[in-house]
Design a protein around this motif. Structure first.
Motif, PDB file in Angstrom:
ATOM      1  N   ALA A 152     -15.615  -2.577  -6.194  1.00  0.00           N
ATOM      2  CA  ALA A 152     -16.044  -1.226  -6.567  1.00  0.00           C
ATOM      3  C   ALA A 152     -15.983  -0.276  -5.375  1.00  0.00           C
ATOM      4  CB  ALA A 152     -17.460  -1.268  -7.145  1.00  0.00           C
ATOM      5  N   ILE A 153     -16.420  -0.750  -4.203  1.00  0.00           N
ATOM      6  CA  ILE A 153     -16.376   0.076  -2.997  1.00  0.00           C
ATOM      7  C   ILE A 153     -14.955   0.540  -2.710  1.00  0.00           C
ATOM      8  CG2 ILE A 153     -16.569  -0.022  -0.471  1.00  0.00           C
ATOM      9  CD1 ILE A 153     -19.055  -1.768  -0.843  1.00  0.00           C
ATOM     10  N   ASN A 154     -14.019  -0.390  -2.754  1.00  0.00           N
ATOM     11  CA  ASN A 154     -12.643  -0.048  -2.405  1.00  0.00           C
ATOM     12  C   ASN A 154     -11.938   0.739  -3.494  1.00  0.00           C
ATOM     13  OD1 ASN A 154     -11.890  -1.257   0.337  1.00  0.00           O
ATOM     14  ND2 ASN A 154     -12.977  -2.941  -0.640  1.00  0.00           N
ATOM     15  N   ALA A 155     -12.358   0.564  -4.749  1.00  0.00           N
ATOM     16  CA  ALA A 155     -11.769   1.346  -5.821  1.00  0.00           C
ATOM     17  C   ALA A 155     -12.030   2.835  -5.607  1.00  0.00           C
ATOM     18  CB  ALA A 155     -12.324   0.897  -7.170  1.00  0.00           C
ATOM     19  N   LEU A 274      -9.769   1.712 -10.190  1.00  0.00           N
ATOM     20  CA  LEU A 274      -9.418   0.298 -10.145  1.00  0.00           C
ATOM     21  C   LEU A 274      -7.934   0.089 -10.396  1.00  0.00           C
ATOM     22  CD1 LEU A 274     -12.490  -1.221 -12.018  1.00  0.00           C
ATOM     23  CD2 LEU A 274     -11.887  -1.622  -9.634  1.00  0.00           C
ATOM     24  N   LEU A 275      -7.383   0.837 -11.354  1.00  0.00           N
ATOM     25  CA  LEU A 275      -5.947   0.754 -11.625  1.00  0.00           C
ATOM     26  C   LEU A 275      -5.151   1.203 -10.416  1.00  0.00           C
ATOM     27  CD1 LEU A 275      -3.523   0.384 -13.530  1.00  0.00           C
ATOM     28  CD2 LEU A 275      -3.919   2.736 -14.341  1.00  0.00           C
ATOM     29  N   ASP A 276      -5.571   2.304  -9.806  1.00  0.00           N
ATOM     30  CA  ASP A 276      -4.880   2.815  -8.627  1.00  0.00           C
ATOM     31  C   ASP A 276      -4.943   1.802  -7.487  1.00  0.00           C
ATOM     32  OD1 ASP A 276      -3.500   4.830  -7.187  1.00  0.00           O
ATOM     33  OD2 ASP A 276      -5.360   5.412  -6.210  1.00  0.00           O
ATOM     34  N   LEU A 279      -2.580  -1.244  -8.244  1.00  0.00           N
ATOM     35  CA  LEU A 279      -1.172  -0.896  -8.025  1.00  0.00           C
ATOM     36  C   LEU A 279      -0.873  -0.762  -6.538  1.00  0.00           C
ATOM     37  CD1 LEU A 279      -0.674   1.749 -10.867  1.00  0.00           C
ATOM     38  CD2 LEU A 279       0.149  -0.618 -10.824  1.00  0.00           C
ATOM     39  N   ALA A 280      -1.818  -0.184  -5.794  1.00  0.00           N
ATOM     40  CA  ALA A 280      -1.600   0.000  -4.352  1.00  0.00           C
ATOM     41  C   ALA A 280      -1.528  -1.341  -3.633  1.00  0.00           C
ATOM     42  CB  ALA A 280      -2.720   0.863  -3.762  1.00  0.00           C
ATOM     43  N   VAL A 281      -2.438  -2.247  -3.971  1.00  0.00           N
ATOM     44  CA  VAL A 281      -2.440  -3.561  -3.328  1.00  0.00           C
ATOM     45  C   VAL A 281      -1.145  -4.303  -3.632  1.00  0.00           C
ATOM     46  CG1 VAL A 281      -3.532  -5.835  -3.324  1.00  0.00           C
ATOM     47  CG2 VAL A 281      -4.940  -3.766  -3.217  1.00  0.00           C
ATOM     48  N   LEU A 282      -0.725  -4.318  -4.895  1.00  0.00           N
ATOM     49  CA  LEU A 282       0.512  -5.003  -5.268  1.00  0.00           C
ATOM     50  C   LEU A 282       1.712  -4.379  -4.568  1.00  0.00           C
ATOM     51  CD1 LEU A 282      -0.076  -5.493  -9.113  1.00  0.00           C
ATOM     52  CD2 LEU A 282      -0.211  -7.223  -7.309  1.00  0.00           C
ATOM     53  N   ARG A 283       1.733  -3.065  -4.519  1.00  0.00           N
ATOM     54  CA  ARG A 283       2.855  -2.351  -3.881  1.00  0.00           C
ATOM     55  C   ARG A 283       2.931  -2.678  -2.390  1.00  0.00           C
ATOM     56  NH1 ARG A 283       1.202   2.242  -5.403  1.00  0.00           N
ATOM     57  NH2 ARG A 283       0.122   2.945  -3.537  1.00  0.00           N
ATOM     58  N   ARG A 284       1.805  -2.680  -1.723  1.00  0.00           N
ATOM     59  CA  ARG A 284       1.796  -2.891  -0.285  1.00  0.00           C
ATOM     60  C   ARG A 284       2.087  -4.346   0.074  1.00  0.00           C
ATOM     61  NH1 ARG A 284      -3.681   0.799   0.445  1.00  0.00           N
ATOM     62  NH2 ARG A 284      -2.676   2.784  -0.080  1.00  0.00           N
ATOM     63  N   VAL A 285       1.511  -5.273  -0.677  1.00  0.00           N
ATOM     64  CA  VAL A 285       1.774  -6.691  -0.405  1.00  0.00           C
ATOM     65  C   VAL A 285       3.241  -7.013  -0.651  1.00  0.00           C
ATOM     66  CG1 VAL A 285       1.280  -9.037  -1.196  1.00  0.00           C
ATOM     67  CG2 VAL A 285      -0.604  -7.419  -0.845  1.00  0.00           C
ATOM     68  N   GLY A 288       5.287  -6.197   2.179  1.00  0.00           N
ATOM     69  CA  GLY A 288       4.998  -6.928   3.397  1.00  0.00           C
ATOM     70  C   GLY A 288       3.932  -6.289   4.271  1.00  0.00           C
ATOM     71  N   HIS A 289       3.162  -5.347   3.707  1.00  0.00           N
ATOM     72  CA  HIS A 289       2.121  -4.666   4.465  1.00  0.00           C
ATOM     73  C   HIS A 289       0.745  -5.219   4.112  1.00  0.00           C
ATOM     74  CE1 HIS A 289       5.056  -1.835   5.900  1.00  0.00           C
ATOM     75  NE2 HIS A 289       5.285  -1.332   4.686  1.00  0.00           N
ATOM     76  N   SER A 290      -0.252  -4.818   4.872  1.00  0.00           N
ATOM     77  CA  SER A 290      -1.635  -5.127   4.542  1.00  0.00           C
ATOM     78  C   SER A 290      -2.022  -4.387   3.258  1.00  0.00           C
ATOM     79  CB  SER A 290      -2.553  -4.674   5.686  1.00  0.00           C
ATOM     80  OG  SER A 290      -3.874  -4.477   5.228  1.00  0.00           O
ATOM     81  N   PRO A 291      -2.916  -4.973   2.429  1.00  0.00           N
ATOM     82  CA  PRO A 291      -3.378  -4.254   1.234  1.00  0.00           C
ATOM     83  C   PRO A 291      -4.026  -2.916   1.556  1.00  0.00           C
ATOM     84  CG  PRO A 291      -4.016  -6.560   1.143  1.00  0.00           C
ATOM     85  CD  PRO A 291      -3.482  -6.316   2.524  1.00  0.00           C
ATOM     86  N   PHE A 292      -4.480  -2.746   2.814  1.00  0.00           N
ATOM     87  CA  PHE A 292      -5.147  -1.508   3.215  1.00  0.00           C
ATOM     88  C   PHE A 292      -4.198  -0.575   3.970  1.00  0.00           C
ATOM     89  CE2 PHE A 292      -8.415  -4.712   2.685  1.00  0.00           C
ATOM     90  CZ  PHE A 292      -9.381  -4.037   1.960  1.00  0.00           C
ATOM     91  N   HIS A 293      -2.912  -0.912   4.005  1.00  0.00           N
ATOM     92  CA  HIS A 293      -1.939  -0.058   4.688  1.00  0.00           C
ATOM     93  C   HIS A 293      -1.795   1.256   3.921  1.00  0.00           C
ATOM     94  CE1 HIS A 293       1.580   0.934   7.130  1.00  0.00           C
ATOM     95  NE2 HIS A 293       2.167   1.325   6.017  1.00  0.00           N
ATOM     96  N   PRO A 294      -2.036   2.410   4.564  1.00  0.00           N
ATOM     97  CA  PRO A 294      -2.022   3.682   3.827  1.00  0.00           C
ATOM     98  C   PRO A 294      -0.609   4.083   3.407  1.00  0.00           C
ATOM     99  CG  PRO A 294      -2.282   4.078   6.177  1.00  0.00           C
ATOM    100  CD  PRO A 294      -2.360   2.594   5.995  1.00  0.00           C
ATOM    101  N   ASP A 295      -0.535   4.758   2.274  1.00  0.00           N
ATOM    102  CA  ASP A 295       0.750   5.305   1.829  1.00  0.00           C
ATOM    103  C   ASP A 295       0.481   6.555   0.996  1.00  0.00           C
ATOM    104  OD1 ASP A 295       0.048   4.517  -0.767  1.00  0.00           O
ATOM    105  OD2 ASP A 295       1.120   2.621  -0.627  1.00  0.00           O
ATOM    106  N   ARG A 296       1.547   7.118   0.460  1.00  0.00           N
ATOM    107  CA  ARG A 296       1.409   8.346  -0.332  1.00  0.00           C
ATOM    108  C   ARG A 296       1.983   8.120  -1.736  1.00  0.00           C
ATOM    109  NH1 ARG A 296       3.061  13.272  -1.890  1.00  0.00           N
ATOM    110  NH2 ARG A 296       1.815  15.088  -1.300  1.00  0.00           N
ATOM    111  N   MET A 297       1.519   7.035  -2.379  1.00  0.00           N
ATOM    112  CA  MET A 297       2.026   6.693  -3.697  1.00  0.00           C
ATOM    113  C   MET A 297       0.899   6.417  -4.690  1.00  0.00           C
ATOM    114  SD  MET A 297       5.313   4.292  -2.701  1.00  0.00           S
ATOM    115  CE  MET A 297       5.855   4.217  -4.420  1.00  0.00           C
TER     116      MET A 297
END
Length: 368
Positions: A152-155, A274-276, A279-285, A288-297
């Protein structure tokens, strides 16, 4: 209801009045978000808004604890103060990140510690009294609580990317949550509508309402990680509290599932975040990036890239949050078929509004 409104208004007033002072503090401590490639703001903006939100939450809870109507909810259990303590912990963690930019591992460790603190103080998932399901051990209960709270915190943290977006979405989703817990308590406890989760979520909604005038586009201050993590933890904490405050014998079958599967409540309130996040975690992993790697997507970035203005993108996210959150509340109290039909109609309307607001699409329609 009047007591809950007093709690909400107290949180809103304190947050609104303290935010300008917190903004000056952010400037003095250089807790300012620079303009980066992934950002949508065009000038450096102070953060630390979570400090004002914590102040609003704390004062509102102190006021609530002094009201005879809610006295037992605050003095017969330590859960209220455990949630406030957890909120203070993640807020301090966010302040450190807002000032010094902590790495993702340090932030995750701090989030786990705050969630563990909640569980240690009794705010934890112990039972799922649906179909007789229970959590079989103290260790599993602790792990389940930590996972729910950290998610919940990270969502909320992931979705906090546009001016006023996270505060507005939590205010709307929290309003639906407030309505749900209030009606549930009325049915489960006739003659006594006092409920800790309802008071807590009223304070959370008030905090968001008080912060929004300073944070809506163009924002004069961001809530930062200190605010986003605070909101995520308090919503999760309120959802967990619901499971310990309702007598199973007094809850109808249609209400049993949302009442006793606490993760369903944050899902209903935080479905888009939660959906966002997923999707971000799946996209970043996958990249090859960390799940917390920032992006603009993120979803809100996609709305901007599709042609929406900043404010329109935020309002569209508000609209979808309203449809999802209040549909979940309606499902608990009304017949499923009318709710499904009404939700389908609302989804169609929201989709049409979203589609028609795209400038490029409007021009093409006009060309025809």
């Amino acid at each position: 209801m009047r007591v809950y409104l007093i709690v909400l208004l107290t949180a809103a007033a304190v947050t609104f009045l303290i935010t300008p002072a917190v903004r000056r503090l952010a400037v003095l401590t250089r807790a300012v978000t620079p303009v980066r490639a992934r950002d949508v703001h065009t000038q450096p903006t102070p953060r630390l808004g979570g400090v004002a939100m914590l102040a609003g939450l704390a004062v509102a809870m102190l006021v609530a604890s002094r009201v005879p109507f809610l006295h037992a909810e605050f003095h017969d259990t330590s859960m209220a103060w455990a949630i406030l303590g957890g909120a203070a912990l993640v807020c301090l963690l966010g302040v450190a990140d807002d000032i010094w930019d902590l790495d993702w591992m340090a932030k995750l460790a701090g989030q786990v510690l705050a969630a563990g603190f909640l569980a240690w103080q009794g705010v934890q998932l112990i039972t799922f009294p649906v179909f007789g399901l229970t959590i079989g051990s103290a260790r599993l209960s602790l792990v389940a609580t930590v996972v729910v709270v950290v998610v919940a915190i990270n969502a909320v943290n992931f979705v906090d990317g546009l001016d006023g977006l996270a505060a507005g979405m939590i205010a709307i989703g929290g309003g639906a949550f407030f309505l749900y817990t209030y009606l549930l308590t009325r049915e489960a406890s006739p003659g006594n509508y006092a409920n800790l989760a309802t008071a807590l979520i009223a304070a959370v909604v008030g905090v968001c309402v008080g912060f929004l005038p300073h944070n809506f586009h163009p924002a004069r201050i961001f809530m930062g990680d200190s605010g986003a993590m605070l909101l995520g933890l308090t919503v999760a904490g309120a959802a967990i509290v619901v499971t310990g405050r309702i007598d199973p014998a007094t809850v109808s079958t249609s209400q049993a599932l949302p009442a006793y599967v606490p993760i369903l409540l944050p899902v209903a309130v935080l479905l888009l975040p939660l959906l966002d996040m997923t999707l971000a975690v799946l996209r970043r992993v996958r990249a090859g990036h960390s799940p917390f790697h920032p992006d603009r997507m993120h979803l809100h970035h996609r709305l901007l890239d599709a042609g929406h203005s900043h404010r329109r993108a935020v309002l569209i996210m508000y609209l979808w949050t309203t449809v999802i959150a209040f549909a979940a509340v309606a499902l608990a109290y009304l017949d499923p078929l009318p709710v499904a039909l009404g939700t389908l109609a609302a989804v169609v309307v929201a989709a049409v509004i979203t589609y028609n607001q795209l400038p490029g699409l409007r021009r093409r329609s006009g060309a025809r």
